[in-house]
Design an enzyme around this catalytic site. Structure first.
Site, PDB file in Angstrom:
ATOM      1  N   SER A 169      55.651  16.940 -57.114  1.00 50.05           N
ATOM      2  CA  SER A 169      55.070  15.719 -56.571  1.00 50.05           C
ATOM      3  C   SER A 169      54.571  14.817 -57.693  1.00 50.05           C
ATOM      4  O   SER A 169      55.364  14.374 -58.527  1.00 50.05           O
ATOM      5  CB  SER A 169      53.972  16.085 -55.569  1.00 50.05           C
ATOM      6  OG  SER A 169      53.646  14.997 -54.746  1.00 50.05           O
ATOM      7  N   GLU A 272      58.541  13.760 -47.838  1.00 54.15           N
ATOM      8  CA  GLU A 272      59.757  14.215 -48.516  1.00 54.15           C
ATOM      9  C   GLU A 272      60.916  13.262 -48.244  1.00 54.15           C
ATOM     10  O   GLU A 272      61.704  12.945 -49.143  1.00 54.15           O
ATOM     11  CB  GLU A 272      60.114  15.637 -48.071  1.00 54.15           C
ATOM     12  CG  GLU A 272      61.094  16.338 -48.985  1.00 54.15           C
ATOM     13  CD  GLU A 272      60.475  16.750 -50.316  1.00 54.15           C
ATOM     14  OE1 GLU A 272      61.194  17.346 -51.128  1.00 54.15           O
ATOM     15  OE2 GLU A 272      59.271  16.476 -50.540  1.00 54.15           O
ATOM     16  N   HIS A 304      57.627  18.415 -47.932  1.00 51.95           N
ATOM     17  CA  HIS A 304      56.717  18.275 -49.072  1.00 51.95           C
ATOM     18  C   HIS A 304      55.679  19.392 -49.017  1.00 51.95           C
ATOM     19  O   HIS A 304      54.502  19.173 -48.700  1.00 51.95           O
ATOM     20  CB  HIS A 304      56.055  16.899 -48.998  1.00 51.95           C
ATOM     21  CG  HIS A 304      55.717  16.293 -50.323  1.00 51.95           C
ATOM     22  ND1 HIS A 304      56.662  15.767 -51.162  1.00 51.95           N
ATOM     23  CD2 HIS A 304      54.522  16.117 -50.952  1.00 51.95           C
ATOM     24  CE1 HIS A 304      56.074  15.284 -52.248  1.00 51.95           C
ATOM     25  NE2 HIS A 304      54.773  15.492 -52.146  1.00 51.95           N
TER      26      HIS A 304
END
Length: 339
Positions: A169, A272, A304
């Site tokens: 991330s 995501e 994510h």
């Protein structure tokens, strides 16, 4: 609006105004943001692993920085595992949420997990990093590329060059930037579910929202207003450096659809799907610049969340060992796991 266009593949059938509102809801969610999921209060690594807790002096940041460390043996290369937006001050998220130390035990690669750096992007900030807990100095790039490798070379027999940076991330873009500007130290960079064009469109505004939620920080304190510093830290604009350096890259991103690994919640799915667009753009720019030393791992599922980041870190192990010239089996003895 470019921002809304990004989400058409991630969230369909949603009115424009609701889509914009969903952006803010997702970014300000306590679940993920650009953060790297939620965390527990204890480490994952089992007793018996040769994990050390180091206090490394940083003149640049004016304090000691905690490092979780597992030796890969004398003169070993290092794998720096960088944390997400909500990095904690007790343990690195990779140890909280995955058995990464176990995966790389006896791999011939020293594992280095910096602790702290919430919302930092592992960058040298223009101004003091002032948030809900007060103000501190963020000079993470200086620490990671000068102070920490010198300490590890002197005290832990880790090679100061020929290592890898892998981040999730927030830290995925950081890993690529470290490789772009410090190619001797970081010959390998892995980016997992990162926003790879942070200076573009509404990137600075959205990052500012996420940083405000994750600690109360301001993006303008990091790189100032839109301009050279944002562009300098934008992987999509630094592709040429990565290609010229012949950096080995591993780029992972899911598509926002959960699998049996979990992560079946709206923020994880939404984020995501959002960052995937920037990853596809990065791949196009990399190929257009003549790059030929990258793995692009764009699965037909993945949200994510931590299980989807652990999988590529396991998958890249052999590639890391080969690229870094690691000697498997090197490292301190390990107590066997209890049955």
């Amino acid at each position: 609006m470019k921002l809304v266009d990004r989400f058409r593949g991630a969230v369909t059938g949603m009115p424009r105004r609701l889509m914009v509102g969903a952006v803010g809801a997702a970014l300000l969610s306590g679940l993920v943001g650009f953060v790297g999921g939620s965390a527990t209060a204890s480490a994952f690594s089992r007793p018996g692993l040769p994990v050390e807790y180091l206090q490394v002096p940083s003149a640049a940041m004016g304090r000691n920085i905690k490092i979780q460390f597992q030796s890969g043996g004398a003169n070993s290369p290092a794998l720096y595992l960088l944390d997400g937006m909500r990095a904690q001050d007790d343990y690195n998220g990779w140890d909280i949420n995955t058995p990464a130390f176990e995966w790389y035990n006896q791999s011939g690669i020293s594992v280095v997990m910096p602790v702290g750096g919430q919302s930092s992007f592992y960058s040298d900030w223009y101004n003091p990093a002032c948030g809900k807990a007060g103000c501190t100095t963020y000079k993470w790039e200086t620490f990671l590329t000068s102070e920490l490798p010198a300490y590890l070379a002197s005290n832990k027999q880790v090679k100061p060059t020929g290592s890898a940076a892998v981040g999730l991330s927030m830290a995925g873009s950081s890993a690529l930037i470290l490789a772009a500007y410090h190619p001797d130290q970081f010959v390998y960079a892995g980016s997992l579910s990162a926003l790879l064009d942070p200076s573009q469109a509404m990137g600075p505004s959205l990052i500012g929202l996420a940083m405000g939620d994750a600690g109360g920080y301001k993006a303008s304190d990091m790189w100032g207003p839109r301009g050279p510093a944002w562009q300098r830290n934008d992987p999509s604009l630094q592709v040429g450096k990565l290609v010229a350096n012949n950096s080995r890259l591993w780029i992972y991103c899911g598509d926002g659809k959960p699998s049996d690994l979990g992560g079946n919640n709206l923020p994880a799915k939404f984020l995501e799907g959002f960052v995937r667009t920037s990853n596809l753009k990065f791949q196009e720019a990399y190929n257009g610049a003549g790059g030929h030393n990258a793995v692009f791992n764009f699965d037909a599922n993945g949200t994510h969340d931590w299980p989807y980041w652990g999988a590529p870190v396991q998958a890249m192990k052999g590639d890391l060992q080969s690229t870094l010239g690691a000697t498997p089996g090197a490292g301190p003895a390990t107590a066997a796991a209890s049955a």
